[in-house]
Design a protein around this motif. Structure first.
Motif, PDB file in Angstrom:
ATOM      1  N   THR A 142     -39.709   5.795  32.188  1.00  0.00           N
ATOM      2  CA  THR A 142     -38.459   5.488  31.508  1.00  0.00           C
ATOM      3  C   THR A 142     -38.005   4.062  31.764  1.00  0.00           C
ATOM      4  OG1 THR A 142     -37.817   7.809  31.734  1.00  0.00           O
ATOM      5  CG2 THR A 142     -36.104   6.261  31.105  1.00  0.00           C
ATOM      6  N   ARG A 143     -37.553   3.792  32.974  1.00  0.00           N
ATOM      7  CA  ARG A 143     -37.089   2.459  33.348  1.00  0.00           C
ATOM      8  C   ARG A 143     -37.896   2.021  34.553  1.00  0.00           C
ATOM      9  NH1 ARG A 143     -31.693   3.795  35.293  1.00  0.00           N
ATOM     10  NH2 ARG A 143     -30.909   1.714  34.981  1.00  0.00           N
ATOM     11  N   ALA A 144     -38.272   0.771  34.587  1.00  0.00           N
ATOM     12  CA  ALA A 144     -39.094   0.259  35.687  1.00  0.00           C
ATOM     13  C   ALA A 144     -38.335  -0.810  36.464  1.00  0.00           C
ATOM     14  CB  ALA A 144     -40.395  -0.317  35.148  1.00  0.00           C
ATOM     15  N   PHE A 145     -38.394  -0.700  37.782  1.00  0.00           N
ATOM     16  CA  PHE A 145     -37.847  -1.729  38.652  1.00  0.00           C
ATOM     17  C   PHE A 145     -38.960  -2.704  39.020  1.00  0.00           C
ATOM     18  CE2 PHE A 145     -35.296   2.084  39.458  1.00  0.00           C
ATOM     19  CZ  PHE A 145     -34.023   1.585  39.224  1.00  0.00           C
ATOM     20  N   LEU A 381     -30.952   4.986  25.916  1.00  0.00           N
ATOM     21  CA  LEU A 381     -32.276   5.319  26.450  1.00  0.00           C
ATOM     22  C   LEU A 381     -32.130   6.615  27.244  1.00  0.00           C
ATOM     23  CD1 LEU A 381     -35.224   4.916  27.171  1.00  0.00           C
ATOM     24  CD2 LEU A 381     -34.526   3.299  28.955  1.00  0.00           C
ATOM     25  N   PHE A 382     -32.593   7.712  26.677  1.00  0.00           N
ATOM     26  CA  PHE A 382     -32.473   9.008  27.340  1.00  0.00           C
ATOM     27  C   PHE A 382     -33.564   9.161  28.402  1.00  0.00           C
ATOM     28  CE2 PHE A 382     -30.128   9.716  23.404  1.00  0.00           C
ATOM     29  CZ  PHE A 382     -28.974  10.300  23.911  1.00  0.00           C
ATOM     30  N   LYS A 412     -36.614  12.470  25.592  1.00  0.00           N
ATOM     31  CA  LYS A 412     -36.805  11.780  26.867  1.00  0.00           C
ATOM     32  C   LYS A 412     -37.667  10.532  26.680  1.00  0.00           C
ATOM     33  CE  LYS A 412     -38.237  12.617  31.660  1.00  0.00           C
ATOM     34  NZ  LYS A 412     -39.218  11.549  31.799  1.00  0.00           N
ATOM     35  N   ASP A 413     -37.280   9.442  27.328  1.00  0.00           N
ATOM     36  CA  ASP A 413     -37.984   8.155  27.310  1.00  0.00           C
ATOM     37  C   ASP A 413     -37.861   7.438  25.964  1.00  0.00           C
ATOM     38  OD1 ASP A 413     -38.805   8.860  29.862  1.00  0.00           O
ATOM     39  OD2 ASP A 413     -40.765   9.552  29.202  1.00  0.00           O
ATOM     40  N   LYS A 414     -36.906   7.849  25.140  1.00  0.00           N
ATOM     41  CA  LYS A 414     -36.743   7.221  23.833  1.00  0.00           C
ATOM     42  C   LYS A 414     -35.371   6.558  23.711  1.00  0.00           C
ATOM     43  CE  LYS A 414     -39.790  10.589  21.579  1.00  0.00           C
ATOM     44  NZ  LYS A 414     -39.871  11.671  20.570  1.00  0.00           N
TER      45      LYS A 414
END
Length: 434
Positions: A142-145, A381-382, A412-414
């Motif tokens: 989903t989100r990357a650090f 962004l779910f 999810k992830d969209k």
């Protein structure tokens, strides 16, 4: 073989844990939940507050209860600051400092084979080399650090982080861009550039690299749709910088500007390098040039010498500038800092009362911010299901409003356009527009 991880603290720690997980996977380990039976437990610690230290010690004891024969590795900021103290805790096999996490598997395997304790903690104040912990395969989608900076040269009077993380050092620009491209190839649409004092990015690099330039280059990477930055010093946001940031179409209109106090006298004792007026100017300019911008912050109450008058100045300042979200912390004395030995330490009951007042103000201001967007369509962004309900999803708008919405299909992830319809349980409610 099985390994389990527990991460305390900041986004930098989250990134470093992800990198350590990958190293264990490459060595043939299966990754399990921390409360499951595992052969190895890794606790990535935090030492920002006394509570961080306490939680770290609790995790160490919990690991041994799960498997008394396991290898327990304690890494990170608390390990860097208090390696001797940690080494005396029963069951600790490996202690690694903040610049040694890349060696985690090697030391765990040695501890397992040789049945002895290893303490590997270097002097980070002399170490100005960025430790690359590159990630090849990400577990989340989903989100990357992405950690691009380490260390801090500020030495705020209440903070141990410069002693735990050492001098400022930056990830080389080509390495940053290479990793961003990999993230895009892995399907990530949002990345968060993180650091201990991210505004210092580039000061140790040759050439003209700084945080603004790396943001402009990341903005050019195809596949990435959203860019965020972690907590940042308000002095970064000069008017010309804000104008350039406003031109980056992928930059999310959300910034976490550390405040700590809205009173100049308190800020001076904290050794913060700005005034409340300078902070206010940064906020006003962000709002001037960036549409729908959300500004969040951290505030410390009960700092040594904080009188009722000083606290009231902070309260009035926050009530006036109306940020969208505040994280409230009660001052926690850290041994080895200047603030710990200051006179006029504030009573715990007073800290509790001031904390409660700001938490109530925060709830009010957050609701006011969300209400501005009711009836508007925002891109969300779910990330996951909400409260384990398969038809409810939660995610974040570009300006970091948490939205809960119902959908029969998997979102999810969209990133999906969503109408904000109201507020429930403190969260924005949304209608997904497919």
């Amino acid at each position: 073989m099985k390994a389990a991880f527990n991460t305390l603290g900041c986004r930098v720690n989250l990134y470093e844990t992800e990198a350590m997980i990958e190293k264990f996977i490459k060595e043939g380990y299966d990754i399990v939940e921390f409360d499951d039976f595992a052969d190895v437990y890794v606790i990535n610690t935090c030492t920002v507050t006394n509570m961080g230290d306490k939680k770290s010690r609790q995790m160490i004891r919990r690991a041994k209860k799960n498997n008394k024969n396991s290898v327990v590795a304690v890494v990170g900021c608390y390990a860097q600051i208090a390696s001797k103290e940690i080494s005396t805790i029963e069951g600790v096999d490996v202690v690694l400092g903040t610049r040694n996490k890349g060696e985690i598997v090697y030391w765990v395997n040695r501890a397992k084979e040789e049945k002895k304790q290893f303490i590997v903690v270097n002097d980070v104040l002399k170490n100005k080399v960025f430790e690359d912990l590159n990630i090849e395969e990400y577990q989340d989608k989903t989100r990357a650090f992405l950690k691009i900076q380490d260390g801090c040269n500020r030495f705020c009077s209440y903070c141990l982080i410069p002693f735990a993380r050492g001098a400022v050092c930056s990830k080389k620009p080509d390495k940053v861009l290479e990793e961003v491209k990999k993230l895009a190839q892995h399907g990530f649409e949002e990345i968060i550039l993180s650091g201990i004092h991210i505004a210092s990015y580039g000061v140790d690099l040759e050439g003209e690299w700084d945080l603004l330039k790396i943001l402009e280059e990341v903005n050019k990477v195809e596949g990435i749709r959203r860019i965020r930055i972690g907590s940042i010093d308000p002095t970064f946001f000069k008017e010309d910088v804000i104008k350039r940031i406003a031109s980056l179409e992928k930059m999310c209109p959300h910034f976490h500007l550390s405040l700590q106090s809205g009173c100049d006298e308190t800020l001076k004792r904290m050794n913060r390098r700005y005034t409340s007026e300078e902070y206010k100017n940064a906020v006003m300019n962000l709002r001037k040039y960036i549409k729908n911008v959300s500004i969040t912050t951290d505030v410390i109450v009960g700092f040594p010498g904080e009188t009722e008058e000083e606290f009231n100045k902070t309260y009035e300042f926050l009530d006036t500038i109306k940020l969208s979200k505040m994280h409230i912390f009660k001052y926690s004395p850290r041994k080895g800092t200047k603030a710990a030995s200051m006179k006029n330490q504030v009573d715990g009951n007073i800290k509790e009362d001031r904390s409660h007042k700001l938490i109530e103000l925060d709830k009010k201001l957050e609701q006011e911010f969300i209400k501005k967007f009711i009836g508007k369509n925002l891109k969300v962004l779910f990330e996951q299901n909400y409260n384990n309900n398969e038809k409810l999803y939660e995610g974040y708008t570009e300006n970091y409003i948490k939205v809960v919405a119902e959908c029969e299909c998997n979102v999810k992830d969209k990133i999906i356009t969503t109408e904000i319809t109201g507020i429930k349980d403190g969260n924005a409610q949304g209608k997904i527009l497919l």
